[in-house]
Design an enzyme around this catalytic site. Structure first.
Site, PDB file in Angstrom:
ATOM      1  N   GLU A  90       0.878  -1.279   0.294  1.00  0.00           N
ATOM      2  CA  GLU A  90      -0.101  -0.005  -0.116  1.00  0.00           C
ATOM      3  C   GLU A  90       0.820   1.362  -0.077  1.00  0.00           C
ATOM      4  O   GLU A  90       1.868   1.499   0.656  1.00  0.00           O
ATOM      5  CB  GLU A  90      -0.934   0.067   1.256  1.00  0.00           C
ATOM      6  CG  GLU A  90      -1.750  -0.844   1.431  1.00  0.00           C
ATOM      7  CD  GLU A  90      -2.719  -0.891   2.851  1.00  0.00           C
ATOM      8  OE1 GLU A  90      -3.213  -1.728   3.392  1.00  0.00           O
ATOM      9  OE2 GLU A  90      -2.593   0.260   3.418  1.00  0.00           O
ATOM     10  N   CYS A 103       3.114   8.548   1.729  1.00  0.00           N
ATOM     11  CA  CYS A 103       3.501   7.528   2.991  1.00  0.00           C
ATOM     12  C   CYS A 103       3.902   6.361   2.044  1.00  0.00           C
ATOM     13  O   CYS A 103       3.046   5.531   1.565  1.00  0.00           O
ATOM     14  CB  CYS A 103       2.505   7.232   3.840  1.00  0.00           C
ATOM     15  SG  CYS A 103       2.412   5.999   5.251  1.00  0.00           S
ATOM     16  N   CYS A 110       4.954  -7.254   8.216  1.00  0.00           N
ATOM     17  CA  CYS A 110       5.769  -6.850   9.371  1.00  0.00           C
ATOM     18  C   CYS A 110       5.928  -7.829  10.597  1.00  0.00           C
ATOM     19  O   CYS A 110       4.853  -8.482  10.972  1.00  0.00           O
ATOM     20  CB  CYS A 110       4.980  -5.437   9.789  1.00  0.00           C
ATOM     21  SG  CYS A 110       6.153  -4.559  11.112  1.00  0.00           S
ATOM     22  N   CYS A 114       3.165  -5.380  16.604  1.00  0.00           N
ATOM     23  CA  CYS A 114       2.269  -4.267  17.501  1.00  0.00           C
ATOM     24  C   CYS A 114       0.864  -4.795  17.405  1.00  0.00           C
ATOM     25  O   CYS A 114       0.120  -4.754  16.455  1.00  0.00           O
ATOM     26  CB  CYS A 114       2.220  -2.937  17.032  1.00  0.00           C
ATOM     27  SG  CYS A 114       4.315  -2.541  17.009  1.00  0.00           S
ATOM     28  N   CYS A 117      -1.718  -2.864  15.635  1.00  0.00           N
ATOM     29  CA  CYS A 117      -1.755  -2.442  14.195  1.00  0.00           C
ATOM     30  C   CYS A 117      -2.057  -3.551  13.220  1.00  0.00           C
ATOM     31  O   CYS A 117      -1.874  -4.737  13.308  1.00  0.00           O
ATOM     32  CB  CYS A 117      -0.007  -2.191  13.972  1.00  0.00           C
ATOM     33  SG  CYS A 117       0.408  -1.770  12.341  1.00  0.00           S
ATOM     34  N   GLY A 161       5.355  -2.258   7.464  1.00  0.00           N
ATOM     35  CA  GLY A 161       6.842  -2.270   7.594  1.00  0.00           C
ATOM     36  C   GLY A 161       7.516  -1.723   8.683  1.00  0.00           C
ATOM     37  O   GLY A 161       7.160  -0.585   9.001  1.00  0.00           O
ATOM     38  N   GLU A 162       8.760  -2.165   9.102  1.00  0.00           N
ATOM     39  CA  GLU A 162       9.680  -1.460   9.993  1.00  0.00           C
ATOM     40  C   GLU A 162      10.831  -1.127   9.111  1.00  0.00           C
ATOM     41  O   GLU A 162      11.747  -1.880   8.892  1.00  0.00           O
ATOM     42  CB  GLU A 162       9.830  -2.442  11.319  1.00  0.00           C
ATOM     43  CG  GLU A 162      11.008  -2.034  11.950  1.00  0.00           C
ATOM     44  CD  GLU A 162      10.864  -0.636  12.646  1.00  0.00           C
ATOM     45  OE1 GLU A 162       9.779  -0.077  12.941  1.00  0.00           O
ATOM     46  OE2 GLU A 162      12.068   0.105  12.341  1.00  0.00           O
ATOM     47  N   SER A 193       9.935   6.453  10.198  1.00  0.00           N
ATOM     48  CA  SER A 193       9.303   6.082  11.620  1.00  0.00           C
ATOM     49  C   SER A 193       9.818   4.784  12.018  1.00  0.00           C
ATOM     50  O   SER A 193       9.665   3.817  11.382  1.00  0.00           O
ATOM     51  CB  SER A 193       7.802   6.273  11.473  1.00  0.00           C
ATOM     52  OG  SER A 193       7.100   5.796  12.964  1.00  0.00           O
ATOM     53  N   SER A 216       8.080   5.370  17.559  1.00  0.00           N
ATOM     54  CA  SER A 216       6.670   4.851  18.016  1.00  0.00           C
ATOM     55  C   SER A 216       6.806   4.575  19.621  1.00  0.00           C
ATOM     56  O   SER A 216       7.250   3.433  19.713  1.00  0.00           O
ATOM     57  CB  SER A 216       5.834   3.808  17.176  1.00  0.00           C
ATOM     58  OG  SER A 216       5.920   4.425  15.957  1.00  0.00           O
ATOM     59  N   LEU A 217       6.320   5.481  20.191  1.00  0.00           N
ATOM     60  CA  LEU A 217       6.678   5.120  21.738  1.00  0.00           C
ATOM     61  C   LEU A 217       5.369   4.742  22.237  1.00  0.00           C
ATOM     62  O   LEU A 217       5.154   3.325  22.893  1.00  0.00           O
ATOM     63  CB  LEU A 217       6.711   6.511  22.631  1.00  0.00           C
ATOM     64  CG  LEU A 217       7.370   6.333  24.002  1.00  0.00           C
ATOM     65  CD1 LEU A 217       8.650   5.432  23.919  1.00  0.00           C
ATOM     66  CD2 LEU A 217       7.667   7.772  24.611  1.00  0.00           C
ATOM     67  N   HIS A 218       4.271   5.165  22.142  1.00  0.00           N
ATOM     68  CA  HIS A 218       2.752   4.669  22.601  1.00  0.00           C
ATOM     69  C   HIS A 218       2.592   4.233  23.786  1.00  0.00           C
ATOM     70  O   HIS A 218       1.708   3.918  24.293  1.00  0.00           O
ATOM     71  CB  HIS A 218       2.656   3.316  21.603  1.00  0.00           C
ATOM     72  CG  HIS A 218       2.655   3.921  20.147  1.00  0.00           C
ATOM     73  ND1 HIS A 218       2.411   5.066  19.373  1.00  0.00           N
ATOM     74  CD2 HIS A 218       2.900   2.855  18.985  1.00  0.00           C
ATOM     75  CE1 HIS A 218       2.720   4.977  18.097  1.00  0.00           C
ATOM     76  NE2 HIS A 218       2.765   3.643  17.931  1.00  0.00           N
ATOM     77  N   ASN A 292      -6.641   4.534  14.937  1.00  0.00           N
ATOM     78  CA  ASN A 292      -7.602   4.051  13.902  1.00  0.00           C
ATOM     79  C   ASN A 292      -8.176   2.637  14.058  1.00  0.00           C
ATOM     80  O   ASN A 292      -7.265   1.688  14.090  1.00  0.00           O
ATOM     81  CB  ASN A 292      -7.001   4.090  12.499  1.00  0.00           C
ATOM     82  CG  ASN A 292      -7.027   5.405  12.004  1.00  0.00           C
ATOM     83  OD1 ASN A 292      -8.041   6.097  11.551  1.00  0.00           O
ATOM     84  ND2 ASN A 292      -5.772   5.882  11.701  1.00  0.00           N
ATOM     85  N   CYS A 333      -2.560   2.376   7.786  1.00  0.00           N
ATOM     86  CA  CYS A 333      -1.979   1.321   8.609  1.00  0.00           C
ATOM     87  C   CYS A 333      -2.293  -0.044   8.041  1.00  0.00           C
ATOM     88  O   CYS A 333      -2.535  -1.017   8.805  1.00  0.00           O
ATOM     89  CB  CYS A 333      -1.931   1.302  10.119  1.00  0.00           C
ATOM     90  SG  CYS A 333      -1.762   2.980  10.615  1.00  0.00           S
TER      91      CYS A 333
HETATM   92  N1  SAH Z   1       7.210   0.430  11.895  1.00  0.00           N
HETATM   93  C1  SAH Z   1       7.137   1.683  12.111  1.00  0.00           C
HETATM   94  C2  SAH Z   1       6.614   2.499  10.915  1.00  0.00           C
HETATM   95  C3  SAH Z   1       5.017   2.076  10.371  1.00  0.00           C
HETATM   96  S1  SAH Z   1       3.918   2.281  11.098  1.00  0.00           S
HETATM   97  C4  SAH Z   1       6.961   2.106  13.367  1.00  0.00           C
HETATM   98  O1  SAH Z   1       6.444   1.223  14.180  1.00  0.00           O
HETATM   99  O2  SAH Z   1       7.065   3.505  13.543  1.00  0.00           O
HETATM  100  C5  SAH Z   1       3.353   4.101  11.336  1.00  0.00           C
HETATM  101  C6  SAH Z   1       2.941   4.799  12.603  1.00  0.00           C
HETATM  102  O3  SAH Z   1       1.470   4.526  12.691  1.00  0.00           O
HETATM  103  C7  SAH Z   1       3.543   4.174  13.943  1.00  0.00           C
HETATM  104  O4  SAH Z   1       3.648   5.061  14.854  1.00  0.00           O
HETATM  105  C8  SAH Z   1       2.436   3.097  14.348  1.00  0.00           C
HETATM  106  O5  SAH Z   1       2.600   2.597  15.451  1.00  0.00           O
HETATM  107  C9  SAH Z   1       1.127   3.798  13.859  1.00  0.00           C
HETATM  108  N2  SAH Z   1       0.041   2.991  13.946  1.00  0.00           N
HETATM  109  C10 SAH Z   1      -0.071   1.439  13.586  1.00  0.00           C
HETATM  110  N3  SAH Z   1      -1.385   1.106  13.724  1.00  0.00           N
HETATM  111  C11 SAH Z   1      -2.386   2.388  14.047  1.00  0.00           C
HETATM  112  C12 SAH Z   1      -3.460   2.286  14.141  1.00  0.00           C
HETATM  113  N4  SAH Z   1      -4.394   1.624  13.903  1.00  0.00           N
HETATM  114  N5  SAH Z   1      -4.022   3.609  14.315  1.00  0.00           N
HETATM  115  C13 SAH Z   1      -3.016   4.834  14.363  1.00  0.00           C
HETATM  116  N6  SAH Z   1      -1.834   4.444  14.307  1.00  0.00           N
HETATM  117  C14 SAH Z   1      -1.279   3.292  13.903  1.00  0.00           C
END
Ligand code: SAH
Length: 343
Positions: A90, A103, A110, A114, A117, A161-162, A193, A216-218, A292, A333
């Protein structure tokens, strides 16, 4: 066959010289492809017959095949592309007041797992080659060019992907898209990211000190982070903070922390206070992301986004709430791919 999109101008010059052609021939081909969007060597009218023959025999300018294109009410356009081996990826085109942004995806699937995701629901099948990442940018530029619109100005490496798990191809991609003779997008217009693969930070600081970095800290602590991001068992928050400090010392650049807000998981006022304490004194800003919805998860969107933001502000932390784009077309995502891939 060599893939044109794996080459910077310098690399193409070297290749052509090695094969008995002239250095300036590389610039000619670059102009056809990147300025005139011509991908058929036979139509490059100022090239010699022998060069055209050599190019046809040794190099291809492959294009991505568009499986699905969805245009959202807000103009966000999502592409599902089929790669040569049949895998699907995508790419999203977003229009901001500062210009068009893309993007890009870096891997098919991946492995980071997470929990919140959609991309992680389908395991990594393979890394994308540099050319396959470049082609996403090229394809969208060609699309914009044909519509008479401005080309892409910003790149976020936040698709499936990472990126730091595919470092070599990522580096090559960054060098190709930054090349002034080709796509020409400056380091400061690009953000990568990562979920926090800090083992790659020394390489990153050495190779790309001017490219934006987002983490991505979260979560404000290891207990919560480990629950939603398995990678935290390998590289935890303490590792991230010490590497971020090293990064800032070396580059003097502000780092972005991404923080998704999920109801009842990481969105309490207490979490906001804890987060503020964690990042206090660090040259950073926090990008709050409304989560999302993703199928097959039990998570819910947070109702505390504004308050969370206010708590951070009261602590003097710079924060923004991410503008949501294309939510009516599953733009976030990995959702489009997840829905179109047999599981
Ligand atoms: N692997 C990398 C980049 C891809 S994801 C990373 O982890 O940063 C890009 C961003 O979207 C990351 O911050 C990820 O955590 C976030 N993300 C993943 N799923 C999501 C969702 N359902 N809603 C909002 N953000 C999301």
């Amino acid at each position: 066959m060599l893939n044109f999109f794996n080459y910077t101008l310098k690399d193409l010059q070297d290749l052509l010289i090695e094969n008995g052609f002239k250095k300036f021939n590389a610039q000619q081909v670059f102009d056809w492809v990147y300025k005139k969007f011509e991908t058929n060597f036979n139509k490059m009218s100022n090239l010699s017959k022998s060069l055209i023959t050599w190019l046809n025999e040794n190099m291809h300018i492959s294009c991505l095949s568009e499986e699905i294109k969805l245009v959202s009410k807000d103009g966000t356009t999502k592409f599902l592309f089929k790669l040569e081996d049949g895998n699907k990826i995508e790419t999203v085109l977003m229009n901001f007041d500062y210009g068009n942004s893309i993007c890009v995806t870096t891997q098919v699937g991946c492995n980071m797992g997470c929990k919140f995701c959609a991309s992680g629901q389908l395991k990594k099948i393979r890394n994308l080659e540099a050319a396959e990442i470049v082609m996403q940018v090229y394809h969208l530029n060609k699309y914009l060019h044909e519509k008479g619109e401005d080309l892409i100005r910003n790149i976020v490496v936040m698709g499936i992907g990472e990126p730091l798990d595919n470092y070599e191809n990522l580096s090559k991609f960054l060098n190709i898209v930054r090349d002034d003779h080709g796509i020409g997008i400056g380091s400061r217009k690009i953000t990568v990211s990562t979920c926090g693969l800090v083992n790659r930070f020394d390489d990153w600081i050495r190779d790309f000190p001017q490219v934006g970095l987002a983490i991505s800290l979260h979560a404000p602590n290891n207990e919560i982070r480990s629950k939603i991001m398995p990678i935290n068992n390998a590289y935890n928050i303490n590792d991230i903070i010490s590497n971020v400090n090293k990064y800032i010392k070396a580059t003097n650049r502000r780092i972005t922390f991404e923080y998704i807000l999920i109801d009842g998981i990481n969105d309490s006022d207490a979490c906001a206070h804890e987060l503020a304490e964690l990042v206090k004194g660090i040259l950073c800003y926090i990008n709050l992301i409304p989560w999302n919805p993703v199928d097959n998860t039990t998570f819910k969107r947070s109702h505390n986004v504004r308050r969370f933001y206010e708590v951070l502000r009261k602590h003097g932390i710079t924060a923004t709430v991410r503008q949501e784009k294309g939510s009516d077309i599953n733009s976030s995502c990995g959702q489009l791919r997840a829905k179109n891939e047999k599981k």
